[in-house]
Design a protein around this motif. Structure first.
Motif, PDB file in Angstrom:
ATOM      1  N   GLY A   1      11.188  39.864  40.437  1.00 32.76           N
ATOM      2  CA  GLY A   1      10.850  40.371  41.758  1.00 32.76           C
ATOM      3  C   GLY A   1      11.006  41.881  41.853  1.00 32.76           C
ATOM      4  O   GLY A   1      11.396  42.557  40.914  1.00 32.76           O
ATOM      5  N   GLY A   2      10.717  42.397  43.025  1.00 29.45           N
ATOM      6  CA  GLY A   2      10.734  43.841  43.246  1.00 29.45           C
ATOM      7  C   GLY A   2      12.102  44.457  43.060  1.00 29.45           C
ATOM      8  O   GLY A   2      13.121  43.848  43.344  1.00 29.45           O
ATOM      9  N   GLY A   3      12.132  45.695  42.586  1.00 26.55           N
ATOM     10  CA  GLY A   3      13.393  46.372  42.354  1.00 26.55           C
ATOM     11  C   GLY A   3      13.907  47.099  43.573  1.00 26.55           C
ATOM     12  O   GLY A   3      15.083  47.440  43.651  1.00 26.55           O
ATOM     13  N   ASN A   4      13.033  47.403  44.538  1.00 23.82           N
ATOM     14  CA  ASN A   4      13.450  48.146  45.715  1.00 23.82           C
ATOM     15  C   ASN A   4      14.513  47.374  46.482  1.00 23.82           C
ATOM     16  O   ASN A   4      14.292  46.249  46.918  1.00 23.82           O
ATOM     17  N   GLY A   5      15.678  47.997  46.639  1.00 21.09           N
ATOM     18  CA  GLY A   5      16.758  47.364  47.379  1.00 21.09           C
ATOM     19  C   GLY A   5      17.577  46.381  46.576  1.00 21.09           C
ATOM     20  O   GLY A   5      18.556  45.827  47.085  1.00 21.09           O
ATOM     21  N   THR A   6      17.201  46.129  45.327  1.00 20.15           N
ATOM     22  CA  THR A   6      17.932  45.158  44.526  1.00 20.15           C
ATOM     23  C   THR A   6      19.330  45.674  44.190  1.00 20.15           C
ATOM     24  O   THR A   6      19.489  46.777  43.666  1.00 20.15           O
ATOM     25  N   ILE A   7      20.335  44.860  44.490  1.00 23.70           N
ATOM     26  CA  ILE A   7      21.719  45.211  44.183  1.00 23.70           C
ATOM     27  C   ILE A   7      22.107  44.668  42.812  1.00 23.70           C
ATOM     28  O   ILE A   7      22.780  45.336  42.026  1.00 23.70           O
ATOM     29  N   GLY A   8      21.675  43.468  42.511  1.00 25.41           N
ATOM     30  CA  GLY A   8      21.982  42.869  41.213  1.00 25.41           C
ATOM     31  C   GLY A   8      21.596  41.408  41.179  1.00 25.41           C
ATOM     32  O   GLY A   8      20.974  40.881  42.109  1.00 25.41           O
ATOM     33  N   TYR A   9      21.971  40.755  40.079  1.00 23.94           N
ATOM     34  CA  TYR A   9      21.597  39.362  39.850  1.00 23.94           C
ATOM     35  C   TYR A   9      22.823  38.539  39.476  1.00 23.94           C
ATOM     36  O   TYR A   9      23.643  38.968  38.660  1.00 23.94           O
ATOM     37  N   ARG A  10      22.933  37.363  40.071  1.00 20.44           N
ATOM     38  CA  ARG A  10      23.987  36.422  39.715  1.00 20.44           C
ATOM     39  C   ARG A  10      23.391  35.355  38.806  1.00 20.44           C
ATOM     40  O   ARG A  10      22.403  34.712  39.163  1.00 20.44           O
ATOM     41  N   ARG A  11      24.000  35.204  37.627  1.00 22.67           N
ATOM     42  CA  ARG A  11      23.538  34.192  36.677  1.00 22.67           C
ATOM     43  C   ARG A  11      24.553  33.050  36.638  1.00 22.67           C
ATOM     44  O   ARG A  11      25.750  33.276  36.466  1.00 22.67           O
ATOM     45  N   GLU A  12      24.045  31.825  36.775  1.00 24.26           N
ATOM     46  CA  GLU A  12      24.898  30.635  36.704  1.00 24.26           C
ATOM     47  C   GLU A  12      24.276  29.626  35.746  1.00 24.26           C
ATOM     48  O   GLU A  12      23.052  29.494  35.691  1.00 24.26           O
ATOM     49  N   GLU A  13      25.125  28.923  35.025  1.00 22.80           N
ATOM     50  CA  GLU A  13      24.617  27.894  34.117  1.00 22.80           C
ATOM     51  C   GLU A  13      25.624  26.761  33.992  1.00 22.80           C
ATOM     52  O   GLU A  13      26.842  26.984  33.955  1.00 22.80           O
ATOM     53  N   TRP A  14      25.079  25.544  33.931  1.00 20.29           N
ATOM     54  CA  TRP A  14      25.884  24.332  33.795  1.00 20.29           C
ATOM     55  C   TRP A  14      25.368  23.539  32.594  1.00 20.29           C
ATOM     56  O   TRP A  14      24.158  23.507  32.341  1.00 20.29           O
ATOM     57  N   ILE A  15      26.282  22.875  31.889  1.00 21.75           N
ATOM     58  CA  ILE A  15      25.870  22.057  30.746  1.00 21.75           C
ATOM     59  C   ILE A  15      26.679  20.759  30.693  1.00 21.75           C
ATOM     60  O   ILE A  15      27.739  20.646  31.310  1.00 21.75           O
ATOM     61  N   VAL A  16      26.147  19.805  29.937  1.00 21.87           N
ATOM     62  CA  VAL A  16      26.888  18.603  29.545  1.00 21.87           C
ATOM     63  C   VAL A  16      26.913  18.599  28.029  1.00 21.87           C
ATOM     64  O   VAL A  16      25.868  18.521  27.383  1.00 21.87           O
ATOM     65  N   ARG A  17      28.092  18.704  27.469  1.00 21.57           N
ATOM     66  CA  ARG A  17      28.224  18.793  26.017  1.00 21.57           C
ATOM     67  C   ARG A  17      28.099  17.417  25.361  1.00 21.57           C
ATOM     68  O   ARG A  17      28.425  16.395  25.980  1.00 21.57           O
ATOM     69  N   PRO A  18      27.645  17.361  24.113  1.00 18.36           N
ATOM     70  CA  PRO A  18      27.624  16.092  23.378  1.00 18.36           C
ATOM     71  C   PRO A  18      29.027  15.492  23.331  1.00 18.36           C
ATOM     72  O   PRO A  18      30.007  16.194  23.080  1.00 18.36           O
ATOM     73  N   GLY A  19      29.122  14.214  23.613  1.00 17.91           N
ATOM     74  CA  GLY A  19      30.411  13.530  23.619  1.00 17.91           C
ATOM     75  C   GLY A  19      31.086  13.492  24.968  1.00 17.91           C
ATOM     76  O   GLY A  19      32.125  12.840  25.124  1.00 17.91           O
ATOM     77  N   SER A  20      30.517  14.179  25.976  1.00 19.22           N
ATOM     78  CA  SER A  20      31.090  14.171  27.320  1.00 19.22           C
ATOM     79  C   SER A  20      30.937  12.792  27.958  1.00 19.22           C
ATOM     80  O   SER A  20      30.023  12.026  27.637  1.00 19.22           O
TER      81      SER A  20
END
Length: 238
Positions: free
Chosen positions: A151-170
């Motif tokens: 998206g546009g950069g004007n006014g952008t403060i930053g980005y929050r990255r989130e990630e979730w996983i299920v590991r083998p054997g869970s």
């Protein structure tokens, strides 16, 4: 919805994979392939499907299921009702995706194919939660072989990255519908709608959580009703 989900889980038996496959074989002998549909639950270990473990899109972690979300935080200018210029901070999700690749649940009696579809995996492990300030004019983000327009950069403060996983054997608990409509027996979302649950928590933990949520809702409703009654009484007295 929480109450509907809890009732569906309570009414449905968790079957060993071997018993579920036996039911399927009996139905197949009676009616032929492609007609089996059975509401059920399976629980065991989550294991990769035949092509091996997946890699999550942001952290590259080995898993059987993953989901990511990237949220842009930005500042915008606006005029209030009096025409005064002001600023406010807002957010927008610029990328969100979860894996749809099938995986196995193994319980000691056998393995069952699970088709997650677009369903969220309750209790998945969060392996990334990081906010990165926007420092340049570039507005593209590389995720492995992918490149996303953020998206546009004007006014952008930053980005929050989130990630979730299920590991083998869970640990994995699945409430859904077993079907051989695709030619292979698998558990997934009910074909005609209904409750579908993927969880890294046990059924007992989920039911306790649902019970607490409903209790909290009941208490809140009761307090609101009591407060309303008090106001009515005070109005009468005055």
């Amino acid at each position: 919805m929480a109450n509907v989900r809890a009732r569906a889980m309570e009414r449905t038996e968790t079957l060993p994979v071997r018993e579920l496959k036996a039911l399927h074989e009996a139905a197949e002998e009676a009616a032929g392939p492609g007609h089996f549909r059975y509401r059920c639950e399976v629980a065991g270990q989550a294991l990769p499907h035949k092509n091996g473990a997946l890699r999550s899109e942001l952290e590259g972690a080995e898993c059987v299921w993953h989901k990511h979300k990237i949220t842009r935080k930005y500042e915008e200018r606006y005029r209030d009702g009096s025409g005064n210029r002001k600023r406010r901070t807002r957010t927008e999700v610029v990328s969100e995706n979860s894996s749809v690749t099938a995986f196995f649940v193994e319980d000691g009696t056998g393995r069952m194919v699970i088709r997650p579809g677009s369903e969220n995996f309750i209790g998945a492990e969060k392996v990334l939660d990081r906010f990165e300030p926007h420092t340049g004019s570039g507005n593209r983000l590389a995720i492995g072989p992918l490149s996303l327009d953020l998206g546009g950069g004007n006014g952008t403060i930053g980005y929050r990255r989130e990630e979730w996983i299920v590991r083998p054997g869970s640990r994995a608990y699945v409430h859904g519908e077993a079907s051989d409509a695709s030619g292979l027996l698998a558990v997934g979302a009910p074909a005609e709608g209904g409750v579908f649950v993927l969880s890294a928590r046990s059924e007992e933990e989920l039911l306790r959580s649902e019970g607490h949520r409903m209790l909290g809702y009941g208490i809140g409703t009761g307090l609101a009703a009591l407060a309303g009654l008090v106001l009515i009484v005070l109005g009468i007295l005055h």
